[in-house]
Every structure is written in structure tokens, then in C-alpha cells.
Design a protein around this motif. Structure first.
Motif, PDB file in Angstrom:
ATOM      1  N   LEU A 113      34.948  37.494  41.263  1.00  0.00           N
ATOM      2  CA  LEU A 113      35.975  38.519  41.064  1.00  0.00           C
ATOM      3  C   LEU A 113      35.333  39.832  40.642  1.00  0.00           C
ATOM      4  O   LEU A 113      35.709  40.909  41.117  1.00  0.00           O
ATOM      5  CB  LEU A 113      36.944  38.033  39.982  1.00  0.00           C
ATOM      6  CG  LEU A 113      38.311  38.691  39.976  1.00  0.00           C
ATOM      7  CD1 LEU A 113      39.046  38.320  41.228  1.00  0.00           C
ATOM      8  CD2 LEU A 113      39.083  38.246  38.769  1.00  0.00           C
ATOM      9  N   MET A 150      33.712  41.310  43.609  1.00  0.00           N
ATOM     10  CA  MET A 150      34.756  41.747  44.544  1.00  0.00           C
ATOM     11  C   MET A 150      35.299  43.115  44.146  1.00  0.00           C
ATOM     12  O   MET A 150      35.500  43.979  44.999  1.00  0.00           O
ATOM     13  CB  MET A 150      35.883  40.722  44.542  1.00  0.00           C
ATOM     14  CG  MET A 150      36.787  40.801  45.719  1.00  0.00           C
ATOM     15  SD  MET A 150      38.168  39.696  45.490  1.00  0.00           S
ATOM     16  CE  MET A 150      39.295  40.761  44.632  1.00  0.00           C
ATOM     17  N   TYR A 206      42.936  54.968  43.936  1.00  0.00           N
ATOM     18  CA  TYR A 206      42.539  53.602  44.255  1.00  0.00           C
ATOM     19  C   TYR A 206      41.283  53.204  43.478  1.00  0.00           C
ATOM     20  O   TYR A 206      41.194  52.106  42.929  1.00  0.00           O
ATOM     21  CB  TYR A 206      42.323  53.502  45.769  1.00  0.00           C
ATOM     22  CG  TYR A 206      41.684  52.221  46.234  1.00  0.00           C
ATOM     23  CD1 TYR A 206      42.458  51.105  46.508  1.00  0.00           C
ATOM     24  CD2 TYR A 206      40.320  52.134  46.424  1.00  0.00           C
ATOM     25  CE1 TYR A 206      41.880  49.932  46.935  1.00  0.00           C
ATOM     26  CE2 TYR A 206      39.723  50.976  46.854  1.00  0.00           C
ATOM     27  CZ  TYR A 206      40.502  49.875  47.104  1.00  0.00           C
ATOM     28  OH  TYR A 206      39.913  48.725  47.521  1.00  0.00           O
ATOM     29  N   LEU A 252      40.242  54.337  40.628  1.00  0.00           N
ATOM     30  CA  LEU A 252      40.611  54.106  39.234  1.00  0.00           C
ATOM     31  C   LEU A 252      41.249  52.746  39.055  1.00  0.00           C
ATOM     32  O   LEU A 252      40.939  52.015  38.123  1.00  0.00           O
ATOM     33  CB  LEU A 252      41.631  55.156  38.793  1.00  0.00           C
ATOM     34  CG  LEU A 252      41.146  56.406  38.121  1.00  0.00           C
ATOM     35  CD1 LEU A 252      42.343  57.230  37.723  1.00  0.00           C
ATOM     36  CD2 LEU A 252      40.333  56.053  36.905  1.00  0.00           C
ATOM     37  N   ALA A 253      42.161  52.404  39.992  1.00  0.00           N
ATOM     38  CA  ALA A 253      42.932  51.174  39.850  1.00  0.00           C
ATOM     39  C   ALA A 253      42.055  49.943  40.050  1.00  0.00           C
ATOM     40  O   ALA A 253      42.131  48.985  39.290  1.00  0.00           O
ATOM     41  CB  ALA A 253      44.088  51.170  40.836  1.00  0.00           C
ATOM     42  N   ILE A 254      41.196  49.999  41.074  1.00  0.00           N
ATOM     43  CA  ILE A 254      40.452  48.788  41.432  1.00  0.00           C
ATOM     44  C   ILE A 254      39.413  48.448  40.376  1.00  0.00           C
ATOM     45  O   ILE A 254      39.039  47.295  40.211  1.00  0.00           O
ATOM     46  CB  ILE A 254      39.833  48.950  42.846  1.00  0.00           C
ATOM     47  CG1 ILE A 254      39.714  47.597  43.538  1.00  0.00           C
ATOM     48  CG2 ILE A 254      38.481  49.623  42.796  1.00  0.00           C
ATOM     49  CD1 ILE A 254      41.001  47.052  44.038  1.00  0.00           C
ATOM     50  N   SER A 285      39.922  48.287  37.383  1.00  0.00           N
ATOM     51  CA  SER A 285      40.533  47.468  36.336  1.00  0.00           C
ATOM     52  C   SER A 285      40.411  45.977  36.650  1.00  0.00           C
ATOM     53  O   SER A 285      40.522  45.147  35.755  1.00  0.00           O
ATOM     54  CB  SER A 285      41.995  47.851  36.156  1.00  0.00           C
ATOM     55  OG  SER A 285      42.674  47.695  37.357  1.00  0.00           O
ATOM     56  N   LEU A 286      40.166  45.640  37.929  1.00  0.00           N
ATOM     57  CA  LEU A 286      39.937  44.233  38.281  1.00  0.00           C
ATOM     58  C   LEU A 286      38.692  43.709  37.569  1.00  0.00           C
ATOM     59  O   LEU A 286      38.638  42.553  37.167  1.00  0.00           O
ATOM     60  CB  LEU A 286      39.705  44.124  39.781  1.00  0.00           C
ATOM     61  CG  LEU A 286      40.838  43.608  40.641  1.00  0.00           C
ATOM     62  CD1 LEU A 286      40.380  43.554  42.071  1.00  0.00           C
ATOM     63  CD2 LEU A 286      41.261  42.243  40.179  1.00  0.00           C
ATOM     64  N   VAL A 316      37.655  44.522  34.700  1.00  0.00           N
ATOM     65  CA  VAL A 316      38.010  44.212  33.314  1.00  0.00           C
ATOM     66  C   VAL A 316      38.535  42.789  33.219  1.00  0.00           C
ATOM     67  O   VAL A 316      38.128  42.010  32.346  1.00  0.00           O
ATOM     68  CB  VAL A 316      39.072  45.206  32.809  1.00  0.00           C
ATOM     69  CG1 VAL A 316      39.443  44.905  31.385  1.00  0.00           C
ATOM     70  CG2 VAL A 316      38.567  46.621  32.922  1.00  0.00           C
ATOM     71  N   ALA A 317      39.423  42.428  34.167  1.00  0.00           N
ATOM     72  CA  ALA A 317      39.973  41.075  34.169  1.00  0.00           C
ATOM     73  C   ALA A 317      38.867  40.044  34.376  1.00  0.00           C
ATOM     74  O   ALA A 317      38.855  38.985  33.736  1.00  0.00           O
ATOM     75  CB  ALA A 317      41.027  40.951  35.264  1.00  0.00           C
ATOM     76  N   MET A 349      36.828  39.586  31.199  1.00  0.00           N
ATOM     77  CA  MET A 349      37.600  38.818  30.234  1.00  0.00           C
ATOM     78  C   MET A 349      37.595  37.342  30.591  1.00  0.00           C
ATOM     79  O   MET A 349      37.456  36.469  29.733  1.00  0.00           O
ATOM     80  CB  MET A 349      39.026  39.319  30.277  1.00  0.00           C
ATOM     81  CG  MET A 349      39.650  39.233  28.970  1.00  0.00           C
ATOM     82  SD  MET A 349      40.439  40.768  28.774  1.00  0.00           S
ATOM     83  CE  MET A 349      41.785  40.348  27.915  1.00  0.00           C
ATOM     84  N   MET A 350      37.738  37.070  31.900  1.00  0.00           N
ATOM     85  CA  MET A 350      37.744  35.701  32.395  1.00  0.00           C
ATOM     86  C   MET A 350      36.405  35.035  32.068  1.00  0.00           C
ATOM     87  O   MET A 350      36.362  33.909  31.559  1.00  0.00           O
ATOM     88  CB  MET A 350      37.937  35.760  33.911  1.00  0.00           C
ATOM     89  CG  MET A 350      38.539  34.540  34.512  1.00  0.00           C
ATOM     90  SD  MET A 350      38.620  34.767  36.287  1.00  0.00           S
ATOM     91  CE  MET A 350      40.262  35.298  36.504  1.00  0.00           C
ATOM     92  N   VAL A 377      35.877  45.002  27.189  1.00  0.00           N
ATOM     93  CA  VAL A 377      37.215  45.389  27.635  1.00  0.00           C
ATOM     94  C   VAL A 377      37.728  46.561  26.817  1.00  0.00           C
ATOM     95  O   VAL A 377      38.243  47.544  27.366  1.00  0.00           O
ATOM     96  CB  VAL A 377      38.168  44.179  27.557  1.00  0.00           C
ATOM     97  CG1 VAL A 377      39.589  44.614  27.789  1.00  0.00           C
ATOM     98  CG2 VAL A 377      37.758  43.136  28.567  1.00  0.00           C
TER      99      VAL A 377
END
Lengths: 369, 166
Positions: free
Chosen positions: A91, A94, A120, A122-124, A126-127, A129-130, A133-134, A152
Motif C-alpha cells: 500500500l 502503491m 490529486y 495532495l490527496a494520494i 494520505s494513502l 499515512v494509512a 499506520m497499518m 502520522v
């Protein structure tokens, strides 16, 4: 570029897949170069030689490193959450690769020429970050968890000034399309945004004309400051020194990827280096003309060869990007690590107020000029 | 044809993790499954030519709400053994609420006129139009929403502050 591939493979899904995998080739080659750069630059800064045994001057050291990583045992800790533990590195990579989709490598090659390119990007991010965290949670290790929490908190905080800086540039150019932002800076280097933006009217790809004149020179100090703010936020978002408390070796072993080995560690490593290049390339695109030649002319035009122009543009973007990657390495081996409170002070009490101030000032000047 | 296949891919990406959210006993698994649901929804928005909404979906839901959710789960319980009530309880009130929601949805969905997305004209970006509308026709709701968020941020800062600093 797409039409070239189509002429070889026809108009089918294979063409699209090849088209999408071109940045991967670049990314792998760049990662080799960046690994070598990191070890060699750090060595020079500390008055050492660095790796010298593998090949002349140790230049094939990164290939040896990659082969070592590929052969390492792939360990999953017994008490880890297996599914999430294995998913996180993919992830993370990705998200970095998805961000490359909107980076225009030349006027001919851009994965997806989105009108919302910057938004886009900026938004992508944030993936990632997830994913961090995972990784931190699934490793079931206190160092990993602390590292991921710190990462994070840091990334989410520094996204605010980074986004504000993007808003400043978008306000000035009037487009979120990265290709448009680069076209607005065409011509010699004094048209780059860091030097105050274009000095004569330019026609953007979207069809509307950007009015500009030499009065834009008053933006020079503002955009110079904006560039510095973006670069600092970018350093923080990629968790590089001096903002590397998420991976602080002396306290946290190595942060959220403590438990990862072999290929999965390599994925995190690749994603970090890819993010470094993305931040550097975006810096080059927003402030230093992207794929524009600093002289305003191309060799390809002299020889009447459009393909050479595209290659030169690719070369300029990569050169500018690599320069900023080099600067990151330079900073890493020069500055000590910040404390958590200094880090948050820097973001919330320095960068955010200043970026808001500059945004107001630039907005005001854009309206009255 | 390709659009139809893509639609089913994104629909599956939305619904299968949503099933995990509902049936998983682990709160963290449920929260991370939401990540894929949000991505699937963003993909569906792209198919509907709503590019701005799609990116905003990723930004707000994955970058904001999901992270907040996972943080909440991690910080309120010990991360290793989450023992939040996950068994079936209060069946009757739940059934009534769910049936009411389903009924409302069906009343809206069944008589709706569906348009094939293949027939729709391709739109070259919606950001410009959305921006113009937000700054002209819908300026009041837009500003009110902004003030609401500002108040929320100030409230959060107030709660997070140590009492002695007040």
C-alpha cells in the motif's frame, strides 16, 4: 509517447499497461542512483571514502545491496497481524507510484494529464499515512507503533503548510494542472515561479491566457520564501532528517519498519525514495520550471527533431529533481534531528502563519496587478 | 464495455470490504477495510465524471476521517487486545432502524430514472464550475460550513488545552 507504443502494440490494454509502467523503470534506476548517492555523499561529508570494493569507486554497490535484499529471509513476526503486516508495504509503494501518475516528465509524457493534478497529489499522499499506520500497528511492536504514531502526527501536521503553499502557486497561475503550471514558466530561467513567474503573456494548455509583465518581479521575494517553506514541509513529509523522529535510530530502532525484512523492507525503502523524488520533482515543477530548459531553447529545435526536445525536457526535469534529492541528502548529513516539540513549533507556529500570510499577500497582489 | 467492467471492479472494491466492516470482530480490521471502501467509492465518482468529488473523497475520507478513526481506536484501548462489544444485541430496535433506512432508499431508488454513463457527454473537469458556483450561488452555505469548521477547530483546541493555561 502513447501513440508510439500504439504503433507497436496496437490500441489495447497492453499498450496502456506499458504506458503506465514506464515510471517504474525510471523509479528503479533512480533508486539505485539514490542509494549510491546517499552512501557516497554521506562518506564525503564525513571525510571517508564510502564503499570502494564493489566495482570502480564502489559504483555497483547499490546493485549488490538490492541483490542482498532480494535474497534475505522474509520474516513475519509470530504475533503480528499477518494480513495487515503483509499488505502495508504494498500500500505504501502503491501510494508513491500513484502520485507519479500526474508528474509530467516531459511535454509529451505524463501518465494522467489531470486538471486536478496538484489536488490529486495532495490527496494520494494520505494513502501513505494509512499504510504507515497499518505497518506500525500490525507489527505488534512498541517501537513500530511509536514510530508510526510519530510519522502520522508529523505528516498530517506538515500537510497543512504544504497545501497552503500549493494554494499560493495555484492562485498565481490559475490552474491545478501541472502541465499548465510548467507551460506558464516556459522560456528562459527568469520566467520560473521562484523568480517571480512569467514576464510576458503565456497561453496555457487549457486555452486561457495568463497575463504577465515585468511587474511580476515583485513576487520574487514572496515565491523564494514559498519555495523554502514547501521544501521544509516536503522534508518533513518524507520523514527525512532533520525531521526523522519517526525513525530515530537512537530511540526507536528504526520506527514503523523495524520488523520488516527482505523484499517488504525494500518496498518501504523504495516508497521513501520515490516520495523523496516526488517532493523534489514537485518543487522543480512548481518553482523551477519543471521540464523547461533554463536557457529557453532546445538542441532538438536546432536539429528539427521533436523527439530530442522531449528527451531534453525529460533530462531537465530529472536533473532538477535529482538536484533537490541531493539537497535532501546534503541536509540529512549536515543537520541534527529536531525534538518533537521543536518539530511541532516549526510547523504550527512558523510555517503555517507565514504560509497564510504569504497567501494573503500574493492573493492581494494578484488582484491589484 | 470497459466502463462496465471497471464499474463492477469498483463496486466490488466498495462492497467486499464493506462486508468485512460489518462482520469483522476486530475493530482495527474493520477500520482498515473502510480504506478500500472509500477508494472504491472514489473510483465510482471518477466513472461518473465527478473528478473533483473523487479526489476530495480520497482527501477527506482516507486522509482525514479514516486516520482519525484508527487513531481513536488505537489510543482509547490497549492496541493489542481490543475488547469492544462485537456480539449481536438489541436485535429488535436495530431491525426497525435498518428497515426504515432500507425503505427510504427503496422509495427513492425504485422510481428513479437511470441514465447510462456511456451516453453522457465527456466533461473536461468539474473543478472550475464547482469553484464558481461555491463563490457565487452557494456562497452563504459555503461560508456557513467554513464557520462551522472553524468553531469545531476552536472547540477541539479548547478541550485539548491544559486547564491551568486558561
Amino acid at each position: 509517447m502513447e501513440s508510439l507504443l500504439q504503433s507497436f502494440f496496437g490500441d489495447n490494454i497492453l499498450t496502456l499497461l506499458l504506458y503506465c509502467s514506464l515510471p517504474l523503470v525510471f523509479l528503479l534506476l533512480y533508486a539505485l542512483l539514490a542509494i549510491l548517492g546517499e552512501v557516497k555523499v554521506s562518506a564525503w561529508m564525513q571525510d571517508r571514502l564510502g564503499p570502494m570494493r564493489t566495482g570502480p569507486y564502489g559504483i555497483i554497490q547499490p546493485i549488490a545491496d538490492v541483490l542482498k535484499l532480494l535474497q534475505k529471509e522474509d520474516i513475519t513476526p509470530a504475533n503480528a497481524d499477518k494480513f495487515l503486516f503483509n499488505l502495508a508495504p504494498y500500500l505504501s509503494f502503491m501510494s508513491a507510484y500513484a502520485a507519479l501518475a500526474v508528474i509530467p516528465f516531459s511535454s509529451q509524457y505524463v501518465g494522467a494529464d489531470l486538471n486536478l493534478g496538484l489536488f490529486y497529489l495532495l490527496a494520494i499522499s494520505s494513502l501513505n499515512v494509512a499504510a504507515i499506520m497499518m505497518a506500525g500497528w500490525a507489527s505488534n511492536n512498541k517501537y513500530s507503533l511509536y514510530g508510526s504514531m510519530r510519522a502520522v502526527a508529523q505528516i498530517v501536521s506538515y500537510e497543512v503548510p504544504a497545501a497552503m503553499v500549493l494554494v499560493i502557486v495555484v492562485m498565481f497561475i490559475g490552474s491545478l494542472n501541472l502541465q499548465d503550471i510548467i507551460i506558464a514558466q516556459s522560456g528562459p530561467f527568469w520566467n520560473w515561479i521562484v523568480f517571480g513567474g512569467p514576464k510576458q503573456d503565456v497561453m496555457l494548455a487549457s486555452g486561457h491566457t495568463l497575463d504577465a509583465s515585468w511587474t511580476n518581479l515583485i513576487f520574487f521575494p514572496l515565491f523564494l520564501g514559498t519555495f523554502v517553506m514547501y521544501y521544509i514541509s516536503g522534508l518533513a513529509e518524507t520523514n527525512r532528517t532533520p525531521f526523522d523522529i519517526p525513525e530515530a535510530e537512537s530511540e526507536l530502532v528504526s520506527g514503523y519498519h523495524t520488523e520488516y525484512s527482505g523484499m517488504k523492507f525494500a518496498m518501504f525503502f523504495m516508497s521513501e525514495y520515490a516520495n523523496m523524488f516526488i517532493v523534489s520533482a514537485v518543487t522543480a515543477i512548481l518553482f523551477f520550471g519543471g521540464w523547461n530548459s533554463p536557457f529557453g531553447v532546445y538542441l532538438g529545435d536546432a536539429f528539427d527533431a521533436p523527439w530530442l526536445v522531449a528527451v531534453e525536457q525529460f533530462g531537465w526535469l530529472v536533473l532538477k529533481g535529482l538536484f533537490f534529492v541531493f539537497m535532501m541528502i546534503w541536509i540529512r548529513w549536515t543537520l541534527p534531528r529536531l525534538r518533537v516539540d521543536q518539530l511541532m513549533y516549526m510547523c504550527w507556529k512558523v510555517l503555517i502563519p507565514f504560509s497564510f500570510g504569504v497567501a494573503l499577500l500574493v492573493g492581494f497582489l494578484v488582484v491589484i496587478l | 464495455m470497459e466502463l462496465t467492467i471497471l464499474f463492477y471492479v469498483f463496486a466490488a472494491l466498495t462492497l467486499l470490504p464493506a462486508l468485512v466492516v460489518v462482520f469483522s470482530r476486530s475493530l482495527i480490521h474493520a477500520a482498515f477495510s473502510l480504506l478500500f471502501t472509500f477508494m472504491g467509492v472514489a473510483g465510482l465518482y471518477v466513472l461518473l465524471n465527478a473528478d473533483f468529488i473523487a479526489v476530495a473523497q480520497i482527501m477527506v475520507y482516507i486522509g482525514g476521517i479514516l486516520i482519525l478513526l484508527v487513531f481513536g481506536v488505537m489510543l482509547t484501548r490497549r492496541p493489542t487486545d481490543v475488547d469492544i462489544q462485537t456480539s449481536v444485541m438489541k436485535t429488535l430496535p436495530a431491525t426497525i432502524v435498518v428497515a426504515a433506512v432500507l425503505g427510504t432508499l427503496l422509495v427513492t431508488l425504485v422510481p428513479a430514472q437511470w441514465i447510462q454513463i456511456d451516453d453522457m457527454p465527456a466533461i473536461d473537469g468539474t473543478a472550475l464550475e464547482i469553484g464558481e458556483l461555491l463563490m457565487t450561488t452557494f456562497i452563504l452555505p459555503f461560508e456557513v460550513a467554513g464557520i462551522l469548521l472553524l468553531v469545531a477547530v476552536m472547540g477541539a483546541a479548547l478541550i485539548a488545552r491544559k486547564p491551568k493555561e486558561l
